[in-house]
Design a protein around this motif. Structure first.
Motif, PDB file in Angstrom:
ATOM      1  N   THR A  85       0.782  -5.099  42.483  1.00 19.82           N
ATOM      2  CA  THR A  85       1.674  -6.102  43.363  1.00 19.82           C
ATOM      3  C   THR A  85       2.719  -6.733  42.753  1.00 19.82           C
ATOM      4  O   THR A  85       3.730  -6.915  43.021  1.00 19.82           O
ATOM      5  CB  THR A  85       0.803  -7.144  44.490  1.00 19.82           C
ATOM      6  OG1 THR A  85       0.074  -7.971  43.505  1.00 19.82           O
ATOM      7  CG2 THR A  85       0.022  -6.503  45.291  1.00 19.82           C
ATOM      8  N   TYR A  86       2.249  -7.160  41.645  1.00 22.70           N
ATOM      9  CA  TYR A  86       3.207  -7.932  40.568  1.00 22.70           C
ATOM     10  C   TYR A  86       2.792  -7.959  39.377  1.00 22.70           C
ATOM     11  O   TYR A  86       1.617  -7.676  38.847  1.00 22.70           O
ATOM     12  CB  TYR A  86       3.660  -9.437  41.051  1.00 22.70           C
ATOM     13  CG  TYR A  86       2.589 -10.250  40.450  1.00 22.70           C
ATOM     14  CD1 TYR A  86       2.616 -10.919  39.395  1.00 22.70           C
ATOM     15  CD2 TYR A  86       1.271 -10.565  41.351  1.00 22.70           C
ATOM     16  CE1 TYR A  86       1.578 -11.720  39.002  1.00 22.70           C
ATOM     17  CE2 TYR A  86       0.516 -11.576  40.914  1.00 22.70           C
ATOM     18  CZ  TYR A  86       0.615 -12.329  39.930  1.00 22.70           C
ATOM     19  OH  TYR A  86      -0.410 -12.967  39.582  1.00 22.70           O
ATOM     20  N   SER A 125       9.019   0.927  45.355  1.00 22.51           N
ATOM     21  CA  SER A 125       9.799   0.473  44.608  1.00 22.51           C
ATOM     22  C   SER A 125       9.511  -0.694  43.811  1.00 22.51           C
ATOM     23  O   SER A 125       8.161  -1.204  44.074  1.00 22.51           O
ATOM     24  CB  SER A 125      10.962   0.109  45.313  1.00 22.51           C
ATOM     25  OG  SER A 125      12.033  -0.065  44.791  1.00 22.51           O
ATOM     26  N   TYR A 126      10.354  -1.364  43.280  1.00 24.66           N
ATOM     27  CA  TYR A 126      10.133  -2.548  42.307  1.00 24.66           C
ATOM     28  C   TYR A 126      11.444  -3.429  42.023  1.00 24.66           C
ATOM     29  O   TYR A 126      12.559  -2.698  42.073  1.00 24.66           O
ATOM     30  CB  TYR A 126       9.391  -2.406  41.108  1.00 24.66           C
ATOM     31  CG  TYR A 126      10.227  -1.612  40.039  1.00 24.66           C
ATOM     32  CD1 TYR A 126      10.897  -2.198  39.162  1.00 24.66           C
ATOM     33  CD2 TYR A 126      10.261  -0.078  40.059  1.00 24.66           C
ATOM     34  CE1 TYR A 126      11.730  -1.646  38.165  1.00 24.66           C
ATOM     35  CE2 TYR A 126      10.918   0.545  38.997  1.00 24.66           C
ATOM     36  CZ  TYR A 126      11.663  -0.211  38.191  1.00 24.66           C
ATOM     37  OH  TYR A 126      12.572   0.562  37.210  1.00 24.66           O
ATOM     38  N   GLN A 184      -3.184  -0.900  44.414  1.00 30.53           N
ATOM     39  CA  GLN A 184      -1.866  -0.619  43.892  1.00 30.53           C
ATOM     40  C   GLN A 184      -1.445  -2.072  43.427  1.00 30.53           C
ATOM     41  O   GLN A 184      -1.624  -3.243  43.782  1.00 30.53           O
ATOM     42  CB  GLN A 184      -0.998  -0.664  45.253  1.00 30.53           C
ATOM     43  CG  GLN A 184      -1.243   0.746  45.935  1.00 30.53           C
ATOM     44  CD  GLN A 184      -1.222   2.100  44.973  1.00 30.53           C
ATOM     45  OE1 GLN A 184      -0.040   1.983  44.361  1.00 30.53           O
ATOM     46  NE2 GLN A 184      -2.106   2.870  44.942  1.00 30.53           N
ATOM     47  N   THR A 234      12.788  -6.618  39.277  1.00 27.01           N
ATOM     48  CA  THR A 234      12.384  -7.576  38.141  1.00 27.01           C
ATOM     49  C   THR A 234      13.371  -8.458  38.120  1.00 27.01           C
ATOM     50  O   THR A 234      14.464  -8.319  38.104  1.00 27.01           O
ATOM     51  CB  THR A 234      12.502  -6.537  36.887  1.00 27.01           C
ATOM     52  OG1 THR A 234      11.604  -5.638  36.772  1.00 27.01           O
ATOM     53  CG2 THR A 234      11.971  -7.765  35.601  1.00 27.01           C
ATOM     54  N   THR A 245       7.901  -8.515  37.523  1.00 25.87           N
ATOM     55  CA  THR A 245       8.148  -7.523  38.286  1.00 25.87           C
ATOM     56  C   THR A 245       7.579  -7.398  39.652  1.00 25.87           C
ATOM     57  O   THR A 245       6.204  -7.690  39.517  1.00 25.87           O
ATOM     58  CB  THR A 245       7.986  -6.246  37.657  1.00 25.87           C
ATOM     59  OG1 THR A 245       8.776  -6.100  36.242  1.00 25.87           O
ATOM     60  CG2 THR A 245       8.301  -4.841  38.173  1.00 25.87           C
ATOM     61  N   TYR A 246       8.000  -7.390  40.886  1.00 24.66           N
ATOM     62  CA  TYR A 246       7.337  -7.231  41.948  1.00 24.66           C
ATOM     63  C   TYR A 246       7.495  -5.784  42.491  1.00 24.66           C
ATOM     64  O   TYR A 246       8.663  -5.266  42.701  1.00 24.66           O
ATOM     65  CB  TYR A 246       8.072  -8.065  42.983  1.00 24.66           C
ATOM     66  CG  TYR A 246       8.060  -9.626  42.598  1.00 24.66           C
ATOM     67  CD1 TYR A 246       6.649 -10.399  43.069  1.00 24.66           C
ATOM     68  CD2 TYR A 246       8.707 -10.358  41.932  1.00 24.66           C
ATOM     69  CE1 TYR A 246       6.401 -11.713  42.665  1.00 24.66           C
ATOM     70  CE2 TYR A 246       8.558 -11.318  41.716  1.00 24.66           C
ATOM     71  CZ  TYR A 246       7.523 -12.269  41.881  1.00 24.66           C
ATOM     72  OH  TYR A 246       7.327 -13.501  41.705  1.00 24.66           O
ATOM     73  N   PHE A 247       6.195  -5.441  42.913  1.00 24.90           N
ATOM     74  CA  PHE A 247       5.929  -3.857  43.497  1.00 24.90           C
ATOM     75  C   PHE A 247       6.018  -3.934  45.038  1.00 24.90           C
ATOM     76  O   PHE A 247       5.118  -4.470  45.520  1.00 24.90           O
ATOM     77  CB  PHE A 247       5.137  -3.139  42.743  1.00 24.90           C
ATOM     78  CG  PHE A 247       5.020  -2.983  41.343  1.00 24.90           C
ATOM     79  CD1 PHE A 247       5.820  -2.188  40.684  1.00 24.90           C
ATOM     80  CD2 PHE A 247       4.481  -4.117  40.546  1.00 24.90           C
ATOM     81  CE1 PHE A 247       5.741  -2.169  39.387  1.00 24.90           C
ATOM     82  CE2 PHE A 247       4.522  -4.259  39.130  1.00 24.90           C
ATOM     83  CZ  PHE A 247       5.244  -3.101  38.554  1.00 24.90           C
ATOM     84  N   TYR A 248       6.803  -2.881  45.526  1.00 24.19           N
ATOM     85  CA  TYR A 248       6.515  -3.027  47.000  1.00 24.19           C
ATOM     86  C   TYR A 248       7.204  -1.578  47.510  1.00 24.19           C
ATOM     87  O   TYR A 248       8.197  -0.900  47.275  1.00 24.19           O
ATOM     88  CB  TYR A 248       7.384  -4.052  47.786  1.00 24.19           C
ATOM     89  CG  TYR A 248       8.652  -4.379  47.202  1.00 24.19           C
ATOM     90  CD1 TYR A 248       9.812  -3.389  47.635  1.00 24.19           C
ATOM     91  CD2 TYR A 248       8.981  -5.182  46.150  1.00 24.19           C
ATOM     92  CE1 TYR A 248      11.123  -3.877  47.204  1.00 24.19           C
ATOM     93  CE2 TYR A 248      10.271  -5.322  45.435  1.00 24.19           C
ATOM     94  CZ  TYR A 248      11.316  -4.371  46.347  1.00 24.19           C
ATOM     95  OH  TYR A 248      12.514  -4.886  45.765  1.00 24.19           O
TER      96      TYR A 248
END
Length: 202
Positions: A175-176, A49-50, A173, A52, A43-46
């Motif tokens: 990031t992944y 939002s995110y 925060q 998967t 899962t990548y967060f940015y």
């Protein structure tokens, strides 16, 4: 599966006191199975939002097959790698082939692996020790990218030398987040390493 791999790996871990100065060398020396299959989620967060990405990987000696899906559970990409070539196709079974590069397997999985940790400069390794995660013995490392400041945590299974869990944070925060959700040391399925038309890859 070979029980000797896990026994030998655990034996190596018991011979030294593990810390940030030697964890890369120890990870490099671990034995790993030639054949296995694993399922993973990254899962990548940015920007609040995110997304998967799920991967199913089969490995048989030099051959690697990967099936990737996104959040909608539709198959996005099929990848087949031999020791010389990479083949890509999606639902229409149109195959693209190009010459294999050193990091292709990790690139197309879009996930971190234990090899990423091995390639980091020694000064970026902040911690190294033995821990338990999900009732499994792991080698743990904490690293910090000197350029971006991203902090990553790595949990590598002592039993087989493969990555169980990893995550990254930047300025507090996430990031992944990567997790191996299932790992088997026996391949399941037929014709895993064939092209869509049923032919053998080169």
């Amino acid at each position: 599966p070979s029980p000797e791999i896990g026994q030998n790996n655990r034996g190596q871990m018991q011979t030294v006191e593990i810390d940030q100065t030697n964890i890369q060398a120890l990870l490099r020396s671990l034995q790993r199975p030639e054949d296995y299959q694993l399922q993973s989620e990254t899962t990548y967060f940015y920007n609040g939002s995110y997304s998967t990405m799920k991967s199913l990987l089969w490995k048989e000696k030099a051959n690697v097959r990967i099936s990737q899906t996104g959040v909608d559970e539709n198959t996005d990409l099929q990848i087949l790698m031999t020791d010389k070539w990479v083949y890509l196709w999606n639902a229409d079974n149109t195959v693209t082939r190009f010459e294999k590069q050193a990091r292709d397997a990790d690139l197309y999985r879009r996930t971190p692996t234990y090899e990423d940790l091995l390639k980091l400069p020694a000064e970026e390794v902040l911690e190294g020790r033995v821990v338990e995660l999900e009732e499994q013995l792991c080698l743990y490392a904490k690293t910090k990218d000197v350029l971006t400041g991203e902090i990553e945590q790595w949990y590598i299974l002592a039993e087989n030398g493969l990555l169980l869990y990893a995550d990254g944070t930047l300025d507090g925060q996430m990031t992944y987040q990567y997790r191996t959700t299932e790992l088997k040391l026996e391949l399941e399925g037929q014709n895993l390493f064939l092209l869509p038309d049923g032919t053998q890859p080169e």
